[in-house]
Scaffold this motif. Structure first.
Motif, short mmCIF file in Angstrom:
data_model
loop_
_atom_site.label_atom_id
_atom_site.label_comp_id
_atom_site.label_asym_id
_atom_site.label_seq_id
_atom_site.Cartn_x
_atom_site.Cartn_y
_atom_site.Cartn_z
N THR A 108 37.28 51.96 56.64
CA THR A 108 37.51 50.99 55.58
C THR A 108 38.79 51.31 54.86
O THR A 108 39.26 52.44 54.87
CB THR A 108 36.33 51.00 54.58
OG1 THR A 108 36.21 52.32 54.04
CG2 THR A 108 35.05 50.61 55.26
N ALA A 109 39.35 50.30 54.25
CA ALA A 109 40.61 50.51 53.53
C ALA A 109 40.36 51.29 52.26
O ALA A 109 39.32 51.18 51.67
CB ALA A 109 41.23 49.15 53.21
N ALA A 148 47.76 43.33 46.13
CA ALA A 148 46.87 42.83 45.08
C ALA A 148 45.95 41.74 45.63
O ALA A 148 44.74 41.71 45.33
CB ALA A 148 47.69 42.30 43.91
N GLN A 149 46.50 40.86 46.44
CA GLN A 149 45.68 39.79 47.02
C GLN A 149 44.68 40.34 48.02
O GLN A 149 43.52 39.90 48.07
CB GLN A 149 46.59 38.75 47.68
CG GLN A 149 45.85 37.57 48.30
CD GLN A 149 45.10 36.74 47.27
OE1 GLN A 149 45.44 36.72 46.09
NE2 GLN A 149 44.04 36.07 47.72
N LEU A 150 45.10 41.33 48.83
CA LEU A 150 44.18 41.93 49.80
C LEU A 150 43.01 42.63 49.09
O LEU A 150 41.86 42.54 49.54
CB LEU A 150 44.93 42.94 50.68
CG LEU A 150 45.81 42.35 51.78
CD1 LEU A 150 46.62 43.45 52.46
CD2 LEU A 150 44.95 41.62 52.82
N ILE A 162 39.19 41.64 49.86
CA ILE A 162 38.23 42.63 50.37
C ILE A 162 37.03 42.71 49.44
O ILE A 162 35.87 42.79 49.89
CB ILE A 162 38.92 44.00 50.52
CG1 ILE A 162 39.92 43.94 51.68
CG2 ILE A 162 37.89 45.11 50.76
CD1 ILE A 162 40.78 45.17 51.81
N ALA A 163 37.28 42.67 48.14
CA ALA A 163 36.18 42.75 47.17
C ALA A 163 35.26 41.53 47.25
O ALA A 163 34.06 41.62 46.95
CB ALA A 163 36.73 42.90 45.76
N GLU A 164 35.79 40.40 47.69
CA GLU A 164 35.00 39.16 47.73
C GLU A 164 34.32 38.94 49.07
O GLU A 164 33.58 37.96 49.22
CB GLU A 164 35.91 37.97 47.41
CG GLU A 164 36.44 37.97 45.98
CD GLU A 164 37.39 36.82 45.72
OE1 GLU A 164 37.78 36.14 46.72
OE2 GLU A 164 37.75 36.59 44.55
N MET A 165 34.53 39.83 50.05
CA MET A 165 33.90 39.65 51.35
C MET A 165 32.39 39.88 51.24
O MET A 165 31.94 40.76 50.48
CB MET A 165 34.48 40.62 52.38
CG MET A 165 35.96 40.38 52.69
SD MET A 165 36.28 38.76 53.44
CE MET A 165 35.52 38.98 55.05
N PRO A 166 31.57 39.11 51.96
CA PRO A 166 30.11 39.33 51.92
C PRO A 166 29.76 40.73 52.42
O PRO A 166 30.50 41.35 53.18
CB PRO A 166 29.58 38.26 52.88
CG PRO A 166 30.66 37.24 52.95
CD PRO A 166 31.94 37.97 52.80
N GLY A 216 28.59 43.70 54.47
CA GLY A 216 28.50 43.92 55.91
C GLY A 216 29.57 43.23 56.71
O GLY A 216 29.61 43.37 57.93
N VAL A 217 30.44 42.48 56.05
CA VAL A 217 31.52 41.78 56.74
C VAL A 217 32.85 42.45 56.38
O VAL A 217 33.16 42.60 55.20
CB VAL A 217 31.56 40.29 56.35
CG1 VAL A 217 32.74 39.59 57.05
CG2 VAL A 217 30.26 39.60 56.71
N LEU A 218 33.56 42.87 57.41
CA LEU A 218 34.84 43.54 57.18
C LEU A 218 35.98 42.53 57.11
O LEU A 218 36.00 41.54 57.84
CB LEU A 218 35.12 44.54 58.29
CG LEU A 218 34.24 45.79 58.34
CD1 LEU A 218 34.65 46.65 59.53
CD2 LEU A 218 34.36 46.59 57.06
N HIS A 219 36.91 42.80 56.24
CA HIS A 219 38.14 42.03 56.18
C HIS A 219 39.02 42.42 57.37
O HIS A 219 38.99 43.59 57.79
CB HIS A 219 38.87 42.32 54.87
CG HIS A 219 40.03 41.42 54.59
ND1 HIS A 219 41.27 41.61 55.14
CD2 HIS A 219 40.13 40.30 53.80
CE1 HIS A 219 42.09 40.66 54.72
NE2 HIS A 219 41.43 39.86 53.90
N PRO A 220 39.78 41.47 57.93
CA PRO A 220 40.65 41.84 59.07
C PRO A 220 41.58 43.02 58.77
O PRO A 220 41.89 43.80 59.67
CB PRO A 220 41.44 40.56 59.34
CG PRO A 220 40.54 39.47 58.87
CD PRO A 220 39.80 40.03 57.69
#
Length: 533
Positions: A532-533, A492-494, A498-502, A504-508
């Motif tokens: 992508t996830a 849920a936190q991930l 991911i939704a809040e990442m700018p 063009g920027v990928l989450h780790p």
């Protein structure tokens, strides 16, 4: 054959037929452990008693000594606290997994009911007003830690589940009870249906528990000889008393401290360490001493500034105004027969460290931990040995965690879930078995405690990823084992991160899984757009 010879033969035959006499006279036994003739074991003759009689009065002495060690011995206090932190920690919590196959419902319905149960449990367990605790002092994390600590030190973890009819919200209140309060009414001796406060049936099952209203050593008195009888459960099965202890033999009704096998070693090691420390301190602060036939106050008077020069006129004339000097250093002149000596600092002894380590290894083995954990000494440990020790220790802690969760925490959760269903916080699907028809299926859960931790985070994260990729484990299991995290909370936190990442920027977490498995060699594989996830 003479009459005397016949008598001797009959006597020898009788001796051979007699079990105890025969064992005492024969020079050897099939088992060395049964030999009673050798000097090494001749005086070793323990009895065979009923398990409750073995404890008897000795339990009170063992418990008192264990408490004293936990108060005053650093190694004992550290061992207790470290196991409590590792087995239950600060947030020992369940993740509901209703058995949908046994209940005859689909997986999605079971997950929905499980989510309601987890939410209801958190509401009760994490109440900031601590109404889950009858004494209003602890939340669930504190209660479960107190229960496990009491079990470790005293052998029994006891809890009483109260029902507060007039309360708002949950009516279930939990009190962790001091085992000293569990006793036979009016101090009567044990009998066939009563064992140290536990009332049992013909099969040895606990029916009821008898508690003093106050501790027998309470200074204010008045209630220590008043007893309450509380039945183990209600007539429909709701737990009222939860009792956890290590049952080593059939017929055992009470537990004994986990420190019992090593109490003597801990106490003697503590004395030895104190003596060495005192000797070292004395050697450090006592630099010189006077050897004299005079009384201490007379020696002190002679050594006072200028006074020793007045010992006699002849010595004053000899040493002159500046006294006797050697290399520019003034030397005190004492009466004949007196001398000033120095203390040779030879303590601690040269073998102190090695001997203490050997004793602590013995203690660690008895407690099911390692020397490094007990002594907090990692100076001689490399990665391989530390990892091997951690695996061994964690196997024992995991077994205790499962046992404590099933036999102490699960009955408490059952009472709380009955309360939640009664309030409508948990709704069971139509057509499914009622709660009391299949409590085991409805309350199936995985209890999550502290994570195992890391010796080498990179290696162990890669190993976890490989286990998951090979189907040997799951992401949920790895999250719980390594960090003590709830996998669903992580997801849920991930999703939120991911939704809040700018743009063009990928989450780790969106990087390829193979990079974690392959490490530095992952870059050699053919490149392409990151999935992508």
């Amino acid at each position: 054959m003479t009459r005397a010879g016949s008598h001797v033969r009959r006597t020898l035959a009788d001796i051979r037929r007699g079990g105890g006499i025969r064992a005492a006279l024969e020079t050897s036994q099939p088992y060395d452990a049964a030999d009673v003739m050798t000097s090494e074991v001749a005086a070793w003759s323990p009895g065979r008693d009923h398990p409750d009689r073995e404890l008897g009065w000795a339990r009170d002495t063992v418990t008192a000594r264990a408490r004293d060690l936990a108060r005053n011995n650093g190694f004992a206090a550290g061992a207790v606290q470290r196991e409590v932190d590792s087995v239950v920690g600060a947030r020992f919590r369940p993740t509901s997994r209703p058995d949908w196959r046994a209940l005859g419902i689909d997986r999605e319905t079971a997950q929905a009911v499980g989510a309601q149960m987890d939410a209801a449990w958190r509401t009760w367990a994490d109440d900031p007003l601590m109404r889950c605790d009858a004494s209003r002092a602890l939340d669930w994390g504190g209660l479960v830690a107190l229960g496990y600590r009491t079990y470790f030190l005293e052998g029994d973890a006891l809890a009483v589940l109260h029902w507060d009819e007039g309360a708002t919200g949950f009516r279930t209140r939990l009190r962790v009870v001091d085992p000293d309060l569990l006793d036979n009414p009016q101090g009567m001796t044990d009998r066939i249906d009563m064992r140290r406060g536990v009332e049992i049936d013909e099969h040895g099952a606990a029916l009821a528990y008898h508690f003093r209203r106050d501790h027998p050593s309470a200074m204010w008195g008045g209630q220590s000889w008043a007893f309450d009888r509380i039945e183990r459960e209600t007539e429909w099965g709701r737990p009222q008393i939860v009792h956890f202890f290590d049952k080593h033999r059939d017929g055992q009704s009470r537990g004994v401290s986990r420190l019992a096998p090593v109490s003597d070693a801990l106490k003697m090691e503590d004395k030895y360490g104190r003596v060495e420390l005192q000797a070292a301190v004395l050697s450090a602060i006592l630099g010189v001493y006077v050897r004299s036939q005079l009384a201490p106050d007379e020696v002190s008077d002679l050594l006072s500034d200028g006074k020793f020069l007045a010992l006699n006129d002849a010595r004053r004339e000899l040493i002159g105004a500046n006294g006797l000097t050697f290399g520019g250093v003034r030397m005190p002149v004492l009466p004949p027969g007196d001398s000033i000596d120095t203390v040779k600092a030879e303590r601690p002894g040269g073998s102190f460290e090695a001997f203490e380590a050997a004793v602590l290894r013995r203690i660690a083995a008895g407690l099911g931990t390692s020397y490094e954990q007990l002594a907090v000494d990692w100076s001689k440990t490399n990665y391989s040995s530390a990892r091997a020790a951690l695996v061994e220790i964690w196997r024992g802690w995991t077994a205790r965690r499962v046992s404590f969760a099933q036999r102490w925490c699960a009955p408490i959760r059952l009472a709380v879930m009955e309360d939640a269903i009664d309030q409508g916080l948990v709704e069971l699907p139509a057509g499914a078995p009622a709660f009391w028809e299949a409590p085991g299926a409805w309350l199936r859960a995985k209890w999550i405690g502290p994570g195992r931790g890391f010796v080498d985070p990179t290696k162990e994260a890669q190993a976890a990823a490989m286990r998951v990729s090979l189907g040997l484990s799951t992401m949920e299991d790895e999250a719980a084992e390594l960090t003590g995290a709830d996998y669903e909370d992580n997801l849920a936190q991930l999703s939120r991160e991911i939704a809040e990442m700018p743009e063009g920027v990928l989450h780790p977490a969106q990087e390829r899984f193979a990079e974690l498995i392959g490490g530095e060699h992952a870059s050699d594989r053919d490149a392409g757009p990151a999935s992508t996830a």
